[in-house]
Design an enzyme around this catalytic site. Structure first.
Site, PDB file in Angstrom:
ATOM      1  N   ASP A 105       0.823  -1.199   0.000  1.00 44.73           N
ATOM      2  CA  ASP A 105       0.000   0.000   0.000  1.00 44.73           C
ATOM      3  C   ASP A 105       0.866   1.262   0.000  1.00 44.73           C
ATOM      4  O   ASP A 105       2.026   1.217   0.425  1.00 44.73           O
ATOM      5  CB  ASP A 105      -0.892   0.042   1.245  1.00 44.73           C
ATOM      6  CG  ASP A 105      -1.886  -1.101   1.266  1.00 44.73           C
ATOM      7  OD1 ASP A 105      -2.201  -1.636   0.184  1.00 44.73           O
ATOM      8  OD2 ASP A 105      -2.343  -1.455   2.368  1.00 44.73           O
TER       9      ASP A 105
HETATM   10  N1  URA Z   1      -1.264  -5.935   3.890  1.00 44.85           N
HETATM   11  C1  URA Z   1      -1.741  -4.669   3.912  1.00 44.85           C
HETATM   12  O1  URA Z   1      -2.777  -4.393   4.503  1.00 44.85           O
HETATM   13  N2  URA Z   1      -1.051  -3.720   3.262  1.00 44.85           N
HETATM   14  C2  URA Z   1       0.110  -3.948   2.625  1.00 44.85           C
HETATM   15  O2  URA Z   1       0.699  -3.029   2.070  1.00 44.85           O
HETATM   16  C3  URA Z   1       0.610  -5.269   2.617  1.00 44.85           C
HETATM   17  C4  URA Z   1      -0.104  -6.251   3.253  1.00 44.85           C
END
Ligand code: URA
Length: 242
Positions: A105
């Site tokens: 993310d």
């Molecule tokens: N899980 C998440 O919620 N975000 C990420 O970036 C990676 C795994």
């Protein structure tokens, strides 16, 4: 160990010019290594990690695949291009012809692999191959044993049950706790949604491991090329011929 190679040999092997002509290009100051003009003909480089330019054009090693391990910074997009001009993970690398293996993310930091090897990327991200990804997670509150047991048994998200996670509570400070969590799936916002379900929202998320790879001493925004041995080990793990 990554193999080093003489700059003029690299240029010849990459199809830029004959060895002799490449030597002349170097002596004439037309070749840059990591942004610096190099005029020493015997100069040696790491073809996987160094950025080589001839007359301003980046030269790629011919026929070879690229494999990088990047410490993605929070605020950098995991995509190749952004129509809104925001910084992407590709902007942190010297070579542009690679793509991220899976995604983190925007506000997640940590270990991200990038490659132009589609077969390997596909298998590393496919849940069938169960490649483990390890995270450092900071959450609100202190998840009790019964909540951790839910994560360990595989909780239900909107799209169904996720596989059991390995979870270890590391410490609690004030109203926050840090944990290690290892999963092999890569559903969208999976970890944030898993902790939301147990009532402990994620405050900070960092990927610290991918299969046997770790960030080691990389700093945010830094990258390194994978060694040949690491690439072979990854391929072997997912049943690809080396
Ligand atoms: N899980 C998440 O919620 N975000 C990420 O970036 C990676 C795994």
């Amino acid at each position: 160990m990554t193999e080093r190679i003489r700059l003029h040999k690299f240029l010849a092997a990459s199809g830029v010019a004959s060895r002799r002509a490449a030597e002349k290009m170097i002596a004439d100051g037309k070749v840059k290594v990591n942004g610096n003009v190099i005029t020493t003909v015997g100069f040696s480089i790491n073809p996987l990690a160094d950025k080589i330019e001839v007359n301003g054009k980046i030269i790629q090693p011919k026929g070879s695949r690229q494999y990088y391990l990047l410490y993605k910074t929070a605020g950098t997009l995991t995509s190749v291009k952004d129509p809104h001009g925001r910084q992407t993970v590709i902007d942190l690398l010297p070579f542009k012809d690679v793509f991220p293996v899976g995604r983190l993310d925007l506000d997640t930091e940590g270990l991200l692999l990038l490659t132009d090897d589609g077969d390997l990327a596909y298998r590393l991200t496919h849940p069938r191959f169960k490649v483990k990804k390890k995270y450092l997670v900071l959450v609100k509150g202190k998840p009790g044993e019964e909540k951790l047991a839910l994560l360990r048994s595989g909780i239900k998200l909107e799209e169904g049950f996720v596989s059991p996670a390995l979870v270890q509570l590391l410490s609690t400070h004030g109203n926050k706790s840090s944990l290690h969590l290892t999963i092999h799936e890569g559903k969208k916002r999976q970890i944030k949604r898993m902790f939301a379900v147990i009532g402990h929202p994620v405050i900070f998320l960092k990927r610290i491991g991918y299969a046997f790879l770790t960030l080691q001493d990389l700093k945010p925004g830094e990258y390194r090329a994978l060694t040949r041995a690491e690439v072979l080990r990854l391929k072997k793990m997912v049943g690809l011929k080396c």
